[in-house]
Design an enzyme around this catalytic site. Structure first.
Site, PDB file in Angstrom:
ATOM      1  N   LYS A 180       4.400   2.141  -8.316  1.00 32.48           N
ATOM      2  CA  LYS A 180       5.647   2.031  -7.556  1.00 32.48           C
ATOM      3  C   LYS A 180       6.748   2.837  -8.251  1.00 32.48           C
ATOM      4  CE  LYS A 180       4.972  -2.594  -5.564  1.00 32.48           C
ATOM      5  NZ  LYS A 180       4.980  -2.211  -4.142  1.00 32.48           N
ATOM      6  N   ARG A 186      -3.888  -7.671   0.011  1.00 35.67           N
ATOM      7  CA  ARG A 186      -4.921  -7.906   1.015  1.00 35.67           C
ATOM      8  C   ARG A 186      -6.305  -7.953   0.375  1.00 35.67           C
ATOM      9  NH1 ARG A 186      -3.126  -2.595   4.206  1.00 35.67           N
ATOM     10  NH2 ARG A 186      -1.155  -3.288   3.297  1.00 35.67           N
ATOM     11  N   ASP A 224       5.819 -11.303  -6.480  1.00 39.65           N
ATOM     12  CA  ASP A 224       4.620 -11.071  -5.674  1.00 39.65           C
ATOM     13  C   ASP A 224       3.619 -12.231  -5.720  1.00 39.65           C
ATOM     14  OD1 ASP A 224       3.698  -9.326  -3.770  1.00 39.65           O
ATOM     15  OD2 ASP A 224       2.552  -8.076  -5.162  1.00 39.65           O
TER      16      ASP A 224
HETATM   17  N1  BES Z   1       3.851  -6.568  -3.003  1.00 38.51           N
HETATM   18  C1  BES Z   1       3.942  -5.483  -2.090  1.00 38.51           C
HETATM   19  C2  BES Z   1       4.755  -5.846  -0.842  1.00 38.51           C
HETATM   20  C3  BES Z   1       6.201  -6.193  -1.057  1.00 38.51           C
HETATM   21  C4  BES Z   1       7.196  -5.244  -0.844  1.00 38.51           C
HETATM   22  C5  BES Z   1       6.564  -7.461  -1.424  1.00 38.51           C
HETATM   23  C6  BES Z   1       8.515  -5.579  -1.025  1.00 38.51           C
HETATM   24  C7  BES Z   1       7.905  -7.799  -1.611  1.00 38.51           C
HETATM   25  C8  BES Z   1       8.870  -6.868  -1.407  1.00 38.51           C
HETATM   26  C9  BES Z   1       2.566  -5.028  -1.626  1.00 38.51           C
HETATM   27  O1  BES Z   1       1.540  -5.240  -2.533  1.00 38.51           O
HETATM   28  C10 BES Z   1       2.657  -3.564  -1.409  1.00 38.51           C
HETATM   29  O2  BES Z   1       2.924  -2.869  -2.338  1.00 38.51           O
HETATM   30  N2  BES Z   1       2.444  -3.134  -0.174  1.00 38.51           N
HETATM   31  C11 BES Z   1       2.522  -1.760   0.167  1.00 38.51           C
HETATM   32  C12 BES Z   1       1.363  -1.462   1.080  1.00 38.51           C
HETATM   33  C13 BES Z   1       1.145   0.014   1.325  1.00 38.51           C
HETATM   34  C14 BES Z   1       0.660   0.691   0.068  1.00 38.51           C
HETATM   35  C15 BES Z   1       0.127   0.171   2.429  1.00 38.51           C
HETATM   36  C16 BES Z   1       3.854  -1.542   0.877  1.00 38.51           C
HETATM   37  O3  BES Z   1       4.300  -2.405   1.614  1.00 38.51           O
HETATM   38  O4  BES Z   1       4.462  -0.496   0.653  1.00 38.51           O
HETATM   39 ZN    ZN Z   2       1.822  -6.819  -3.868  1.00 40.82          ZN
HETATM   40 ZN    ZN Z   3       1.341  -3.652  -3.966  1.00 41.67          ZN
END
Ligand code: BES
Ligand code: ZN
Ligand code: ZN
Length: 498
Positions: free
Chosen positions: A274, A348, A285
């Protein structure tokens, strides 16, 4: 916090503050409770020019005579449009204002709107006060803990019936559960590890004879072959854990509900790391895990007559030389193989293993998973509602009803099977990401693949709480940071079944 019930203002003990309710009626301010003598004895001004009794408005007065050192007037808006939620908001404002004055022991005159039942009335008031009275100061140096000692500690509800004591007790138990979930989420990720979550769950099992707990460590997870949980764990120096926390409130029945909570104790994104600005809040998370564990705590404390199990796949999504890799294929507990399109779509993966494991080893009658799953749900719905996905109309309806009751709102999004194509892989059974479009839906469809095919699948709901679990600004009865979202919703849902 001590909540007590008293019949009238006359025999109250002195407090540090008296909280009086007012309604707004045709632009006039009217008394919202029984405190005639208070107005007379303390020479309160009859015309309150600045005070309009708008919802949540607070005005402090310092009477010369009388028993209380201060009086706070609280506006509740129009009595006719009052709801449990407007009460929560108004009394949350009162709690915040009172905390600023550092009053700990308060006498609260209960308002008497004709529209609400006494139990709804006291529920709204007490939930607003208790939820807003939360402070997370565990990480502050002692000398900076101004609020810790200044928070409200005692509330005497004046003018409430004896029977209402049970409503207050329920609210108190619920708020303790919400606070426990908030504490887990707000805690340092280096402190709230998979092992810490396991110990927390075991603590609940120690507190209640109706609750049992098992925590599977890395060896057992390897033996059981939860390949996706293990893949996500590869880049972390901490072991994963699979936490099973069982509450049996109806031991004679085989029916039971399985709650699955995403337990990523920190999400760096993995090799698809990230960027700055997206990682800083990622201790949140595991908010799904916190919600389902705290729900078991509350269900047990309220002795709800049903069976519920919380299952938490817990790991950090860390990053190092052993990290799982974009482009590689890993095998899930269900046997399905998964191509990793993005290591940041890890939630997921661990949920898919937990769902398949739960189906096989717990034979539940229904599954609800709770997860901070996608940033896309914030784009779709923002922080006012969680995304709800379900393969079952009746379950969806009940969750929507619970969301209205608790005001932890959900909004249903579709599981259009046309979007399944986005998850096609050339090398494996499925890929863990789709494209940019319908990101929350493709994530939910990925999970649905592990529930089993249509004919055989059981009622399932998925709650995407990525935008509701953790706030960057305080709102209403939620301070900045963790909200504990899901606990009140799930308890309201479970209570509606029993
Ligand atoms: N933990 C994140 C989702 C999230 C985002 C939680 C903001 C709380 C606040 C999740 O694991 C994630 O990173 N999802 C990605 C998925 C993508 C790579 C398909 C996302 O939402 O960008
Ligand atoms: Zn996550
Ligand atoms: Zn993630």
């Amino acid at each position: 916090m001590e909540l007590t019930v008293h019949s009238s203002l006359k025999n109250r003990k002195n407090g540090e503050l008296l909280l009086l309710p007012f309604f707004k009626h045709k632009k006039e301010v009217v008394k919202g409770g029984d405190f005639e003598d208070a107005l007379v004895n303390w020479h309160l001004p009859v015309k309150l020019k600045d005070f309009t009794a708008a919802e949540g408005e607070v005005l402090f007065l310092y009477p010369e005579a009388g028993k209380e050192p201060r009086i706070a007037l609280l506006g509740l808006g129009e009595a006719a449009s009052m709801t449990i939620e407007t009460l929560r908001r108004s009394y949350a404002n009162a709690a915040k204002a009172i905390n600023q004055k550092k009053a700990r022991d308060i006498n609260l005159v209960v308002p008497h709107p004709s529209k609400l039942s006494e139990s709804d009335l006291l529920r709204g008031i007490s939930e607003g006060l208790l939820l807003a009275n939360y402070v997370f100061d565990a990480l502050k140096h002692d000398q900076l803990k101004e609020l810790a000692t200044a928070r409200i500690q005692k509330i005497a509800f004046i003018g409430a019936s004896r029977a209402s004591a049970s409503v207050l007790k329920k609210s108190y138990i619920l708020s303790q559960g919400v606070a426990a979930a908030r504490d887990l989420v707000n805690g340092n990720a280096d402190h709230v590890t998979p092992q810490y979550l396991g110990a927390f769950a075991k603590g609940i099992a120690t507190d209640f004879s109706t609750v049992t707990c098992a925590v599977l460590g890395k060896r057992e997870i390897e033996k059981a072959k939860l390949g996706l949980l293990l893949a996500v764990n590869q880049g972390s120096s901490r072991d994963p854990a699979l936490i099973e926390l069982k509450y049996r409130g109806q031991p004679k029945s085989k029916e039971h509900i399985l709650l699955i909570g995403k337990g990523i104790t920190y999400d760096t994104g993995g090799l698809n790391i990230k960027p700055t600005g997206s990682m800083e809040t990622m201790k949140c998370d595991m908010a799904g895990a916190a919600a389902v564990l705290a729900t078991i705590q509350v269900a047990a404390a309220l002795e709800l007559p049903l069976n519920v199990t919380a299952l938490v796949p817990a790991t950090e999504n860390g990053i190092d030389g052993n990290s799982f890799k974009p482009g590689d294929v890993y095998q899930s507990y269900s046997g399905k193989t998964v191509e990793i399109g993005n290591t940041d779509a890890e939630g997921r993966l661990v949920l898919a293993d937990a769902i398949a494991y739960g189906l096989k080893n717990h034979a539940p009658s229904m599954i609800i998973d709770v997860a901070t799953l996608t940033g896309a749900v914030d784009i779709a719905l923002g922080p006012e509602a969680a995304g709800l996905f379900s393969n079952d109309e009746s379950l969806a309806k009940k969750l929507i009803a619970a969301s209205e009751d608790s005001f932890e709102r959900v909004w249903r999004l579709p599981l259009f099977q046309e979007y399944r194509d986005a998850l096609k892989s050339d090398v494996a059974d499925i890929k863990n990401i789709g494209g940019r479009s319908a990101g929350s839906i493709t994530a939910a469809i990925f999970l649905q693949e592990f529930i089993g095919k249509k004919e055989k699948s059981i009622p399932w709901a998925h709650l995407d709480i990525a935008a509701t679990a953790y706030l960057l600004e305080a709102r209403r009865y939620h301070p900045k940071g963790a909200t504990g979202f899901g606990v009140r919703l799930l308890i309201s849902f479970l209570a509606s079944l029993s």
